[in-house]
Design a protein around this motif. Sequence first.
Motif, PDB file in Angstrom:
ATOM      1  N   TYR A 479     -17.747 -39.553  28.099  1.00  0.00           N
ATOM      2  CA  TYR A 479     -17.029 -40.071  26.943  1.00  0.00           C
ATOM      3  C   TYR A 479     -17.940 -40.134  25.711  1.00  0.00           C
ATOM      4  O   TYR A 479     -17.551 -39.740  24.605  1.00  0.00           O
ATOM      5  N   ILE A 480     -19.162 -40.623  25.900  1.00  0.00           N
ATOM      6  CA  ILE A 480     -20.112 -40.697  24.775  1.00  0.00           C
ATOM      7  C   ILE A 480     -20.400 -39.290  24.231  1.00  0.00           C
ATOM      8  O   ILE A 480     -20.441 -39.070  23.019  1.00  0.00           O
ATOM      9  N   LEU A 481     -20.544 -38.312  25.128  1.00  0.00           N
ATOM     10  CA  LEU A 481     -20.800 -36.940  24.703  1.00  0.00           C
ATOM     11  C   LEU A 481     -19.661 -36.396  23.841  1.00  0.00           C
ATOM     12  O   LEU A 481     -19.881 -35.758  22.810  1.00  0.00           O
ATOM     13  N   LYS A 482     -18.407 -36.692  24.250  1.00  0.00           N
ATOM     14  CA  LYS A 482     -17.258 -36.202  23.499  1.00  0.00           C
ATOM     15  C   LYS A 482     -17.215 -36.818  22.101  1.00  0.00           C
ATOM     16  O   LYS A 482     -16.902 -36.151  21.121  1.00  0.00           O
ATOM     17  N   VAL A 483     -17.525 -38.118  22.024  1.00  0.00           N
ATOM     18  CA  VAL A 483     -17.513 -38.788  20.721  1.00  0.00           C
ATOM     19  C   VAL A 483     -18.623 -38.241  19.829  1.00  0.00           C
ATOM     20  O   VAL A 483     -18.415 -37.979  18.642  1.00  0.00           O
ATOM     21  N   VAL A 484     -19.812 -38.050  20.401  1.00  0.00           N
ATOM     22  CA  VAL A 484     -20.943 -37.529  19.614  1.00  0.00           C
ATOM     23  C   VAL A 484     -20.647 -36.110  19.130  1.00  0.00           C
ATOM     24  O   VAL A 484     -20.929 -35.745  17.987  1.00  0.00           O
ATOM     25  N   GLU A 485     -20.031 -35.297  20.004  1.00  0.00           N
ATOM     26  CA  GLU A 485     -19.649 -33.940  19.600  1.00  0.00           C
ATOM     27  C   GLU A 485     -18.627 -33.979  18.477  1.00  0.00           C
ATOM     28  O   GLU A 485     -18.668 -33.171  17.546  1.00  0.00           O
ATOM     29  N   LYS A 486     -17.671 -34.921  18.574  1.00  0.00           N
ATOM     30  CA  LYS A 486     -16.656 -35.079  17.527  1.00  0.00           C
ATOM     31  C   LYS A 486     -17.306 -35.400  16.187  1.00  0.00           C
ATOM     32  O   LYS A 486     -16.813 -34.987  15.127  1.00  0.00           O
ATOM     33  N   CYS A 487     -18.418 -36.113  16.230  1.00  0.00           N
ATOM     34  CA  CYS A 487     -19.133 -36.504  15.001  1.00  0.00           C
ATOM     35  C   CYS A 487     -20.208 -35.491  14.631  1.00  0.00           C
ATOM     36  O   CYS A 487     -21.113 -35.801  13.844  1.00  0.00           O
ATOM     37  N   ALA A 497     -21.229 -41.618  15.505  1.00  0.00           N
ATOM     38  CA  ALA A 497     -20.582 -42.000  16.763  1.00  0.00           C
ATOM     39  C   ALA A 497     -20.690 -43.495  17.022  1.00  0.00           C
ATOM     40  O   ALA A 497     -19.799 -44.099  17.633  1.00  0.00           O
ATOM     41  N   ALA A 498     -21.795 -44.114  16.582  1.00  0.00           N
ATOM     42  CA  ALA A 498     -21.977 -45.547  16.837  1.00  0.00           C
ATOM     43  C   ALA A 498     -20.856 -46.364  16.207  1.00  0.00           C
ATOM     44  O   ALA A 498     -20.383 -47.336  16.798  1.00  0.00           O
ATOM     45  N   VAL A 499     -20.404 -45.969  15.005  1.00  0.00           N
ATOM     46  CA  VAL A 499     -19.321 -46.693  14.328  1.00  0.00           C
ATOM     47  C   VAL A 499     -18.030 -46.577  15.126  1.00  0.00           C
ATOM     48  O   VAL A 499     -17.311 -47.554  15.345  1.00  0.00           O
ATOM     49  N   LEU A 500     -17.711 -45.348  15.577  1.00  0.00           N
ATOM     50  CA  LEU A 500     -16.484 -45.135  16.341  1.00  0.00           C
ATOM     51  C   LEU A 500     -16.496 -45.896  17.664  1.00  0.00           C
ATOM     52  O   LEU A 500     -15.459 -46.361  18.133  1.00  0.00           O
ATOM     53  N   LEU A 501     -17.670 -46.000  18.263  1.00  0.00           N
ATOM     54  CA  LEU A 501     -17.782 -46.687  19.549  1.00  0.00           C
ATOM     55  C   LEU A 501     -17.969 -48.183  19.400  1.00  0.00           C
ATOM     56  O   LEU A 501     -17.978 -48.915  20.392  1.00  0.00           O
ATOM     57  N   GLY A 502     -18.118 -48.662  18.159  1.00  0.00           N
ATOM     58  CA  GLY A 502     -18.270 -50.097  17.937  1.00  0.00           C
ATOM     59  C   GLY A 502     -19.595 -50.642  18.416  1.00  0.00           C
ATOM     60  O   GLY A 502     -19.674 -51.787  18.866  1.00  0.00           O
ATOM     61  N   LEU A 503     -20.643 -49.832  18.326  1.00  0.00           N
ATOM     62  CA  LEU A 503     -21.964 -50.245  18.802  1.00  0.00           C
ATOM     63  C   LEU A 503     -22.991 -50.096  17.682  1.00  0.00           C
ATOM     64  O   LEU A 503     -22.859 -49.216  16.829  1.00  0.00           O
ATOM     65  N   PRO A 504     -24.031 -50.927  17.658  1.00  0.00           N
ATOM     66  CA  PRO A 504     -25.166 -50.657  16.782  1.00  0.00           C
ATOM     67  C   PRO A 504     -25.786 -49.321  17.175  1.00  0.00           C
ATOM     68  O   PRO A 504     -25.842 -48.980  18.366  1.00  0.00           O
ATOM     69  N   SER A 505     -26.257 -48.574  16.199  1.00  0.00           N
ATOM     70  CA  SER A 505     -26.809 -47.250  16.501  1.00  0.00           C
ATOM     71  C   SER A 505     -27.994 -47.333  17.462  1.00  0.00           C
ATOM     72  O   SER A 505     -28.166 -46.470  18.334  1.00  0.00           O
ATOM     73  N   THR A 506     -28.814 -48.392  17.336  1.00  0.00           N
ATOM     74  CA  THR A 506     -29.966 -48.536  18.247  1.00  0.00           C
ATOM     75  C   THR A 506     -29.509 -48.728  19.690  1.00  0.00           C
ATOM     76  O   THR A 506     -30.116 -48.199  20.624  1.00  0.00           O
ATOM     77  N   THR A 507     -28.396 -49.502  19.857  1.00  0.00           N
ATOM     78  CA  THR A 507     -27.849 -49.714  21.203  1.00  0.00           C
ATOM     79  C   THR A 507     -27.326 -48.404  21.784  1.00  0.00           C
ATOM     80  O   THR A 507     -27.534 -48.103  22.966  1.00  0.00           O
ATOM     81  N   LEU A 508     -26.607 -47.617  20.951  1.00  0.00           N
ATOM     82  CA  LEU A 508     -26.062 -46.345  21.427  1.00  0.00           C
ATOM     83  C   LEU A 508     -27.192 -45.384  21.813  1.00  0.00           C
ATOM     84  O   LEU A 508     -27.131 -44.723  22.855  1.00  0.00           O
ATOM     85  N   ILE A 509     -28.240 -45.300  20.986  1.00  0.00           N
ATOM     86  CA  ILE A 509     -29.369 -44.415  21.293  1.00  0.00           C
ATOM     87  C   ILE A 509     -30.034 -44.818  22.608  1.00  0.00           C
ATOM     88  O   ILE A 509     -30.344 -43.982  23.462  1.00  0.00           O
ATOM     89  N   SER A 510     -30.220 -46.136  22.801  1.00  0.00           N
ATOM     90  CA  SER A 510     -30.820 -46.635  24.039  1.00  0.00           C
ATOM     91  C   SER A 510     -29.951 -46.298  25.249  1.00  0.00           C
ATOM     92  O   SER A 510     -30.450 -45.867  26.286  1.00  0.00           O
TER      93      SER A 510
END
Length: 527
Positions: A479-487, A497-510
């Motif tokens: 799911y994360i891959l699909k969102v990142v590809e979309k962005c 992608a972090a905005v769409l997933l509702g996460l801080p970018s640092t959290t998403l990267i981790s």
Amino acid sequence: MNKLSDPNIDLITRLQEMQKEYLVISSITAAFAKVLDKKHFSSVLNQSFKNEFLFNEVIILTAQDNKQQIFYSSMITEEHDNNNSDSLDIYFGQCIQSPEPVVFYLKDFSERKVSIPYFTRGKKLGMHMAIGFFLPPVGDHKNVVFLFYKNFTEFNDRLERILRGISTQLSITVRNVSFSERLDVYESQISNPQKEIKNVKDEERSKEGFNGIIGNSEVIQQIYRQISQVAFSPSNVIIYGETGTGKELIAQAIHELSSSSHHAMIRINCASIPANLIESELFGHEKGSFTGATEQRKGKFEQANGGTVFLDEIGELPLILQGRLLRVLQEKEIERIGGNKTIKVNVRIIAATNRILEKEVAEGRFRSDLFYRLNVFPIHLPALRERKEDIPLLAHYFLEKHHLKTGKKINGFSRKVIHAMCENPWPGNIRELENMVERSILTAKDSIIKEMEFPKGIFPQNKDQEFQIQTLQQVEKEYILKVVEKCNGRISGKHGAAVLLGLPSTTLISKMQKLGIQKGHYFKENE
């Protein structure tokens, strides 16, 4: 270092007190939430609850259709326990009418004047005062708790706040215990294979449930708790669930328990209104604003002012109208089509969908800003196959609902049919179950439904072919891959992608690092 000023000390002290109150409320609420029988109820009532309120005796009265009875008493023995009444006594009614706890001084009541058994018994046991408090109603059940004290005591603001904080869960627990007692009778019938399954009395079964919602499984009790938590707030709610799971019924329960229940709840199915009419339906129009607009018309939001708007199938709302809906949420105002006047509206939005809105946002079919405005308090309804223990209760409820209009007297289901219903996957959920019960009533040859013909093809030949089993990490990674590809590979920033997933970018990267997602997974080699 200067000492804190007196106002700061007072503020810190008050915050500490509030935190202690919150912990007490959370602890007692959690204890009551786990109760399913009267023995356990008595234990909680006389331990954590009694330790806080320091009463000597307690009685809980419950009433339905103006018929009053004692649900629990610590001081009325079996010979005194015949206290059912076809009408509400004056003191029960006084508590219902009062928004605050009511204090009763028992010395003021003479034996001749008081024919109320619980007050009479309290005086004989040396009680001097009683505190009566009306608990939030659950469906058409009204409950009042009376705390009795031998010594005169002050029922201060702190105790009132704690009692008010746990009152909804206490009321739900009373309902659950009552329900469980009747369910035990029913299950004892199921466990006897020599007997056909009979219904619980019509007048009892028809009143089951939480504000019209039938079920006693753990997953549905969690839904009851969520409804109780959010009902009294003005927060927006999204109800997620498959088709036929009862999303509108949940919305109705939230509205009826809310402070705006005396106003209307207006229902709108976003999928059933043509796109060229939905704007007029929602916001109204002025006379002559378009062909066929022969008179001024108020939209649904104006009609629901002060109440609730239920937007069913919110995922079907066109993008252009999502922006106007966002304005209603942000500005609390609308404009009719063809008008130039701003109209203030105060409505609560309850939305429902069978779609995954996060996916709709990621694929550009649903506005992310509207999603975050609506998704304040999400409620995820379980499919019927995830709450199989509720199927017999639901089946009997629908049996009673439909057998009268067919003119056939059907008393229940055979054990074989009950078992078959519990094993059926019910892709159409509760709506499908209701239709099957109604069909079985029409085709039944006896007073007991002994056969139920399920639609062909409802059982897959090989259940393992329905889907490929994956670990949660695999699902999350895909799911994360699909969102990142979309962005287009963008992680942070406004369109990341972090905005769409509702996460801080640092959290998403981790999280991506932990899942082993690398740039090569979402960037082509030639990019």
